[in-house]
Design a protein around this motif. Structure first.
Motif, PDB file in Angstrom:
ATOM      1  N   MET A   1       0.838  -1.341   0.117  1.00  0.00           N
ATOM      2  CA  MET A   1       0.025   0.124   0.077  1.00  0.00           C
ATOM      3  C   MET A   1       0.818   1.177  -0.078  1.00  0.00           C
ATOM      4  O   MET A   1       0.566   2.257  -0.726  1.00  0.00           O
ATOM      5  CB  MET A   1      -0.910   0.188   1.188  1.00  0.00           C
ATOM      6  N   VAL A   2       1.704   1.186   0.964  1.00  0.00           N
ATOM      7  CA  VAL A   2       2.672   2.453   0.902  1.00  0.00           C
ATOM      8  C   VAL A   2       3.551   2.715  -0.315  1.00  0.00           C
ATOM      9  O   VAL A   2       3.799   3.655  -0.861  1.00  0.00           O
ATOM     10  CB  VAL A   2       4.054   2.225   2.075  1.00  0.00           C
ATOM     11  N   GLU A   3       4.032   1.592  -0.985  1.00  0.00           N
ATOM     12  CA  GLU A   3       4.574   1.620  -2.464  1.00  0.00           C
ATOM     13  C   GLU A   3       3.705   2.293  -3.346  1.00  0.00           C
ATOM     14  O   GLU A   3       4.210   2.879  -4.180  1.00  0.00           O
ATOM     15  CB  GLU A   3       5.040   0.218  -2.611  1.00  0.00           C
ATOM     16  N   ILE A   4       2.243   1.703  -3.355  1.00  0.00           N
ATOM     17  CA  ILE A   4       1.374   2.337  -4.217  1.00  0.00           C
ATOM     18  C   ILE A   4       1.267   3.725  -4.162  1.00  0.00           C
ATOM     19  O   ILE A   4       1.344   4.586  -4.998  1.00  0.00           O
ATOM     20  CB  ILE A   4       0.058   1.779  -4.274  1.00  0.00           C
ATOM     21  N   PHE A   5       1.128   4.032  -2.728  1.00  0.00           N
ATOM     22  CA  PHE A   5       1.114   5.644  -2.296  1.00  0.00           C
ATOM     23  C   PHE A   5       2.241   6.702  -2.983  1.00  0.00           C
ATOM     24  O   PHE A   5       1.930   7.398  -3.465  1.00  0.00           O
ATOM     25  CB  PHE A   5       0.879   5.630  -0.833  1.00  0.00           C
ATOM     26  N   LEU A   6       3.362   5.819  -2.653  1.00  0.00           N
ATOM     27  CA  LEU A   6       4.557   6.710  -3.252  1.00  0.00           C
ATOM     28  C   LEU A   6       4.648   7.003  -4.877  1.00  0.00           C
ATOM     29  O   LEU A   6       5.207   7.805  -5.032  1.00  0.00           O
ATOM     30  CB  LEU A   6       5.748   6.028  -2.450  1.00  0.00           C
ATOM     31  N   LYS A   7       4.181   5.761  -5.380  1.00  0.00           N
ATOM     32  CA  LYS A   7       4.144   5.847  -6.894  1.00  0.00           C
ATOM     33  C   LYS A   7       3.201   6.809  -7.376  1.00  0.00           C
ATOM     34  O   LYS A   7       3.371   7.470  -8.452  1.00  0.00           O
ATOM     35  CB  LYS A   7       4.009   4.483  -7.414  1.00  0.00           C
ATOM     36  N   THR A   8       2.025   6.963  -6.959  1.00  0.00           N
ATOM     37  CA  THR A   8       1.058   7.875  -7.332  1.00  0.00           C
ATOM     38  C   THR A   8       1.211   9.240  -6.744  1.00  0.00           C
ATOM     39  O   THR A   8       0.458  10.065  -7.244  1.00  0.00           O
ATOM     40  CB  THR A   8      -0.488   7.338  -6.880  1.00  0.00           C
ATOM     41  N   LEU A   9       2.101   9.494  -5.833  1.00  0.00           N
ATOM     42  CA  LEU A   9       2.143  10.724  -4.999  1.00  0.00           C
ATOM     43  C   LEU A   9       2.554  11.821  -5.937  1.00  0.00           C
ATOM     44  O   LEU A   9       1.812  12.912  -5.877  1.00  0.00           O
ATOM     45  CB  LEU A   9       2.996  10.658  -3.703  1.00  0.00           C
TER      46      LEU A   9
END
Length: 217
Positions: free
Chosen positions: A1-9
């Motif tokens: 989840m954190v990885e997805i957040f960092l990619k979309t941020l």
């Protein structure tokens, strides 16, 4: 989840930057309009061409996928239209609500973001979704609204729709990209077009405040 957040941020950070630029009047309303035209006719088209130029139409096109998307989106379109009618919305308002309820920013935000998250395999289905949105649902919107305002749908509207689709830079860029790949092979410069045109999402944040900036001027 954190990885997805960092990619979309970064996507939303750039949108926020554009919003702040317009809100702070760093860019004028005229500059915003010019940037929007540049993005629509050049940057976005370059990105779509680059993606389409790397796809094999025979492997990507799937009638079952297109049919499923058409059916699901069409049913949702009718459901939203029905809710709008129950609320007492006018005919034009209800049609626009139905259209806005089913059409997302697939070409604008969906393709670059989902390609980053899911990989190159997501490009083909996303381009099919975009094509259906433009050819079917956008044409349906134009036809119905024109018919409501003119008191009926004339035969001439089909020529207008065909001309509009033929001039749409998103459709043209996808078609040309696919044609290039399936006749000449993927040109190396297409990849450069993809990387360059990902920057176009700056336009989204800016256009969010375009109306308010113009009103204050």
């Amino acid at each position: 989840m954190v990885e997805i957040f960092l990619k979309t941020l970064p996507f939303f950070a750039v949108i926020g930057l554009g919003f702040a630029a317009a809100r702070g009047r760093i860019l004028t309303a005229d500059a915003t309009a010019d940037l929007t035209r540049f993005v629509f006719y050049f940057a976005l088209s370059a990105m779509l061409f680059g993606f389409a130029a790397q796809l094999d139409l025979g492997q990507v096109f799937d009638w079952s996928f297109v049919s499923a998307y058409l059916l699901a989106t069409g049913l949702l379109w009718l459901a939203i239209l029905g809710v709008a009618a129950l609320r007492g919305a006018g005919a034009e308002e209800a049609i626009f609500e139905a259209h806005a309820g089913v059409i997302g920013n697939v070409g604008s935000l969906g393709i670059p973001m989902l390609t980053l998250l899911l990989g190159p395999g997501a490009v083909g289905p996303l381009l099919l979704v975009l094509a259906v949105d433009l050819i079917v649902f956008s044409s349906l919107l134009t036809m119905i609204i024109s018919g409501l305002r003119a008191g009926g749908i004339s035969r001439g509207i089909f020529g207008v729709l065909a001309l509009g689709l033929g001039r749409n830079p998103m459709i043209v860029s996808i078609a040309l990209g696919a044609l290039v790949h399936n006749t000449l092979g993927t040109p190396a410069v297409a990849k450069a077009g993809v990387a360059f045109s990902l920057r176009w999402i700056l336009r989204f944040g800016i256009t969010q405040t375009d109306t308010r900036v113009e009103a204050r001027s």
